[in-house]
Design an enzyme around this catalytic site. Sequence first.
Site, PDB file in Angstrom:
ATOM      1  N   ASP A   1       2.567   6.383  -5.231  1.00  0.00           N
ATOM      2  CA  ASP A   1       2.579   5.948  -6.841  1.00  0.00           C
ATOM      3  C   ASP A   1       4.105   5.265  -7.187  1.00  0.00           C
ATOM      4  OD1 ASP A   1      -0.039   6.783  -6.987  1.00  0.00           O
ATOM      5  OD2 ASP A   1       0.514   8.657  -7.457  1.00  0.00           O
TER       6      ASP A   1
ATOM      7  N   ASP B   1       0.907  -1.045   0.108  1.00  0.00           N
ATOM      8  CA  ASP B   1      -0.196  -0.081  -0.057  1.00  0.00           C
ATOM      9  C   ASP B   1       0.874   1.099  -0.020  1.00  0.00           C
ATOM     10  OD1 ASP B   1      -1.935   1.911   0.138  1.00  0.00           O
ATOM     11  OD2 ASP B   1      -2.518   1.306   2.290  1.00  0.00           O
TER      12      ASP B   1
HETATM   13  N1  AG3 Z   1      -2.030   4.566  -1.059  1.00  0.00           N
HETATM   14  C1  AG3 Z   1      -2.120   4.741  -2.360  1.00  0.00           C
HETATM   15  C2  AG3 Z   1      -1.944   5.891  -2.873  1.00  0.00           C
HETATM   16  C3  AG3 Z   1      -2.037   6.078  -4.288  1.00  0.00           C
HETATM   17  C4  AG3 Z   1      -2.549   7.347  -4.734  1.00  0.00           C
HETATM   18  N2  AG3 Z   1      -2.105   8.037  -5.819  1.00  0.00           N
HETATM   19  C5  AG3 Z   1      -2.610   9.187  -6.267  1.00  0.00           C
HETATM   20  N3  AG3 Z   1      -3.495   9.788  -5.536  1.00  0.00           N
HETATM   21  N4  AG3 Z   1      -1.914   9.804  -7.164  1.00  0.00           N
HETATM   22  C6  AG3 Z   1      -3.206   5.020  -0.258  1.00  0.00           C
HETATM   23  C7  AG3 Z   1      -2.917   4.820   1.169  1.00  0.00           C
HETATM   24  C8  AG3 Z   1      -4.309   4.391   1.920  1.00  0.00           C
HETATM   25  N5  AG3 Z   1      -3.924   3.410   2.633  1.00  0.00           N
END
Ligand code: AG3
Length: 288
Positions: free
Chosen positions: A169, A166
């Site tokens: 990007d 998780d």
């Molecule tokens: N993690 C993935 C985030 C990717 C989002 N990318 C973007 N908005 N460009 C999210 C964390 C949630 N637990």
Amino acid sequence: MGYNEKERAFIEWYPRGYGVGFKVKQRIFETQTEYQRIEIYETEGFGKLLILDGTVQLVEIGEESYHEALVHPVMLAHPNPRRVLVIGGGDGGTLREVLRHKTVEKATMVEIDEGVVEASYLYLDVASELLDRLIKKEEPRGELIIGDGVRYLKETDERFDVIIVDSTDPVGPAKLLFSEGFYRSAYEKLNERGLYITQAGSVYLFTNELLDAYRAMKKVFDRVYYFSFPVIGYASPWSFLVGVKGDIDFGKVDVERGRGLELYYYDPERHGTLFQMPKYVRDLLERA
Ligand code: AG3
């Protein structure tokens, strides 16, 4: 870029001038850590918004659309997931969903930036009770390690049934998490039968990064699957890549176990719909 005081809006700008944004009432937290800039806003209609280095990580209302898609399909495709590793996910939403599976004996989360855990614990209504227990080491089935996931995976003697990435990007600081070398250490640390999943960015806006990751995963895993899911707050449809070690069919999930979960977005009975994608995307993957 980012917060526009005059408009009272936060806009995340993707490549080619594509924006996704929220009207905000106010900024409630801001800090620069060793790794990134963390911001939290109160939005008009989606609760609080977590931003890392200018990119939307989640909004409180609808965060399940991402966390459910990241966690439950792989957890239900595994016959008996007992040992789970989460890399990143400092807000706790991913681990929260993992721990809803009764088969799990121990789930470890390795987050590089303590600041994300702290800010999420203090300001977000996502998994603050869980984070509190993790910080105090009072969560019997969960463990939080503040550290570098790449290094952890390379060095650990532990083995996992499911590994979930998780991360931010596939551009910038998280880039290594999308490399062939990292996939190889993940494959090595999976049990004989195991599943790996990573979020893999916007289908339309990070297409090259997605295809690079897909090709690298195909070199390493026995089977690789792609699916996309509409995520609130991101430039959807959002991509997910699944790598399988050994004999597991990610096309099939345990619907019975899934029924007990009472989900909002992902529907185990309609698991197959995950694989419906725009023809454009199928063509790209077939040619990859
Ligand atoms: N993690 C993935 C985030 C990717 C989002 N990318 C973007 N908005 N460009 C999210 C964390 C949630 N637990």
